[in-house]
Motif scaffolding. Structure first.
Motif, short mmCIF file in Angstrom:
data_model
loop_
_atom_site.label_atom_id
_atom_site.label_comp_id
_atom_site.label_asym_id
_atom_site.label_seq_id
_atom_site.Cartn_x
_atom_site.Cartn_y
_atom_site.Cartn_z
N THR A 9 0.83 -1.21 0.00
CA THR A 9 0.00 0.00 0.00
C THR A 9 0.86 1.26 0.00
OG1 THR A 9 -0.21 -0.19 2.42
CG2 THR A 9 -2.04 -1.02 1.07
N GLY A 10 1.75 1.41 0.98
CA GLY A 10 2.48 2.65 1.14
C GLY A 10 3.84 2.65 0.45
N VAL A 11 4.27 3.85 0.07
CA VAL A 11 5.59 4.03 -0.52
C VAL A 11 6.17 5.34 0.04
CG1 VAL A 11 4.56 5.15 -2.56
CG2 VAL A 11 6.91 4.29 -2.67
N ALA A 12 7.47 5.36 0.21
CA ALA A 12 8.17 6.55 0.67
C ALA A 12 9.48 6.67 -0.10
CB ALA A 12 8.44 6.49 2.17
N VAL A 13 9.82 7.88 -0.49
CA VAL A 13 11.10 8.15 -1.15
C VAL A 13 11.75 9.30 -0.42
CG1 VAL A 13 12.27 8.66 -3.32
CG2 VAL A 13 10.12 7.38 -3.35
N THR A 14 13.00 9.12 -0.02
CA THR A 14 13.70 10.13 0.77
C THR A 14 14.42 11.13 -0.13
OG1 THR A 14 15.72 8.80 0.93
CG2 THR A 14 14.01 8.45 2.61
N ALA A 15 14.95 12.17 0.49
CA ALA A 15 15.62 13.23 -0.26
C ALA A 15 16.85 12.73 -1.00
CB ALA A 15 16.00 14.37 0.69
N ASP A 16 17.47 11.66 -0.50
CA ASP A 16 18.64 11.11 -1.18
C ASP A 16 18.28 9.92 -2.08
OD1 ASP A 16 18.06 9.28 0.78
OD2 ASP A 16 20.04 9.28 1.71
N GLY A 17 16.99 9.70 -2.32
CA GLY A 17 16.56 8.71 -3.30
C GLY A 17 16.33 7.31 -2.77
N ARG A 18 16.46 7.09 -1.46
CA ARG A 18 16.14 5.76 -0.93
C ARG A 18 14.64 5.53 -1.03
NH1 ARG A 18 18.84 5.55 4.93
NH2 ARG A 18 18.17 3.34 4.85
N ILE A 42 3.81 4.73 5.18
CA ILE A 42 5.14 5.17 5.60
C ILE A 42 5.42 6.49 4.92
CG2 ILE A 42 6.11 2.91 6.17
CD1 ILE A 42 7.18 2.74 3.32
N VAL A 43 5.90 7.48 5.68
CA VAL A 43 6.08 8.82 5.13
C VAL A 43 7.35 9.45 5.71
CG1 VAL A 43 5.04 11.10 4.80
CG2 VAL A 43 3.57 9.08 5.01
N TRP A 76 8.54 7.88 9.10
CA TRP A 76 7.46 7.61 10.05
C TRP A 76 6.60 6.47 9.53
CZ3 TRP A 76 6.59 10.10 14.75
CH2 TRP A 76 7.41 11.20 15.01
N VAL A 77 6.30 5.53 10.41
CA VAL A 77 5.51 4.34 10.08
C VAL A 77 4.19 4.41 10.83
CG1 VAL A 77 5.45 1.82 10.11
CG2 VAL A 77 7.64 3.01 9.77
N VAL A 78 3.08 4.30 10.11
CA VAL A 78 1.74 4.35 10.71
C VAL A 78 1.24 2.93 10.88
CG1 VAL A 78 -0.62 5.18 10.49
CG2 VAL A 78 1.28 6.59 9.65
N ASP A 79 1.03 2.53 12.13
CA ASP A 79 0.56 1.17 12.44
C ASP A 79 -0.82 1.24 13.08
OD1 ASP A 79 0.16 -1.44 13.18
OD2 ASP A 79 2.07 -1.68 14.24
#
Length: 366
Positions: free
Chosen positions: A41-50, A106-107, A115-118
């Motif tokens: 469901t969730g996706v997160a991409v960080t400032a350095d591309g991870r 995840i954001v 941050w992980v929402v559970d």
């Protein structure tokens, strides 16, 4: 089977191979990034591309909850294997307070943390006592901080869905898409949380809406359709305005974030809710760095964006089987998961417990 083999088999990197016959307008700009063997469901991409993804325990006991997507397409449990060790069949063995139970989103906060929402509700059903929480992970050190969401905020029937952050990083705003919709506000410094717009029409299921797929109502065997309250959420780049919508809805709303402070009377909040646009069944919202609000449209396999007081289609592609959650990469590409909700055992009796899902990306046109 080795851990390496398990992780590689759990996700495989696939090339983009869409034909013009199957794609709709602008679909050539949509590329498949990774395919998964379980529902993401969730996706997160960080400032350095991870890149990170999450797998909720809705219709099967996924072997991983939060993972970093490596360059070869394999998955690495994040922050470690222990946080991902909880299983339905180990519910009485591992404490829910410091293990991922049923991760919905995840954001990254743009300040070096994921941050992980559970929601703590496997199967999107009953909340396990003590399980609802926010988990903050330092992306450099993997150090973890847990903020419990107490039972007077995460009511039985609540489903913590997605989160956005104030511009100073001190407040979090979470949609409750459960049986009594609300915006849950969390003071990320103190850990205190409270419900806002609890039961207000803007956060509720719109009972006049029918969720359709290919022109036919989407129903469970007992006749129920998807009934999710406030779900998609986005925040303006200046942090002053929060946008949200019920998934089973047709109206995009907004409210000034200052009115979500703890001391504000709910009657004042309710009178300040604004209708932004008439929309459609929508799951994910995303405010891009360029200030464009994107909205997923599961019923017609499309991505839309807000233009004035209406939504316009950005792209349509039949591979977007339930476009779910957005993220934005440092290069401006927008990522979106296809969670295939219509293909689950909820709506297809006899379907396998594990379904293949995908992560896509597109480059917005200017």
């Amino acid at each position: 089977m080795s851990k390496r083999t398990l992780l590689v088999s759990f996700a495989t990197l696939a090339a983009f191979t869409a034909s013009g016959a199957s794609a709709q307008r602008n679909a050539a700009s949509l590329s498949q990034v990774v395919r998964f063997n379980h529902q993401a469901t969730g996706v997160a991409v960080t400032a350095d591309g991870r890149r990170f993804v999450n797998f909720p325990r809705w219709t099967d006991d996924a072997p991983i909850s939060v993972a970093e997507v490596m360059k070869d397409g394999s998955l690495r449990p994040y922050p470690d294997a222990n946080w991902n060790a909880w299983r339905n069949d180990k519910a009485n063995e591992l404490p829910v307070e410091n293990h991922f139970v049923c991760i919905q989103s995840i954001v990254p906060d743009g300040k070096g943390n994921l941050w992980v929402v559970d929601p703590g509700a496997p199967g999107n059903e009953k909340i396990l006592p003590g399980a609802p929480k926010l988990v903050k992970i330092d992306l450099k050190t993997n150090r973890v901080k847990v903020i419990p969401v107490p039972e007077n905020v995460a009511l039985q029937g609540t489903y913590l869905n997605d989160i956005r952050f104030s511009s100073d990083g001190r407040m979090g705003y979470i949609t409750d898409s459960g049986t009594r919709g609300a915006i849950i506000v969390v003071d990320l410094d103190s850990g205190a949380s409270w419900r806002a717009l609890d039961g207000h029409a803007s956060t509720q299921v719109d009972k006049t809406v029918t969720v359709t797929m290919n022109g036919q109502p989407l129903r469970r065997p007992d006749g129920r359709q998807p009934m999710f309250a406030s779900d998609g959420i986005a925040i303006s780049n200046d942090g002053r305005t929060l946008y949200y919508q019920a998934l089973t809805g047709k109206t995009l709303y907004s409210i000034e974030t200052r009115l979500l402070a703890r001391g504000v009377e709910d009657a004042q909040r309710q009178s300040a809710v604004k209708t932004v646009a008439q929309s459609q069944v929508a799951d994910g919202l995303w405010m891009s760095k360029a200030g464009v609000l994107y909205v997923t449209s599961p019923t017609d396999f499309s991505i839309k964006r807000l233009k004035g007081a209406s939504l316009e289609t950005v792209l349509t592609d039949p591979r977007l089987r339930w476009p779910d959650t957005f993220a934005e990469g440092p290069d401006g590409r927008i990522y979106v998961t296809a969670s295939h909700i219509q293909d689950t055992q909820w709506f297809k009796p006899g379907a396998p417990p594990s379904i293949r899902t995908e992560l896509f990306a597109f480059k917005p046109s200017r």
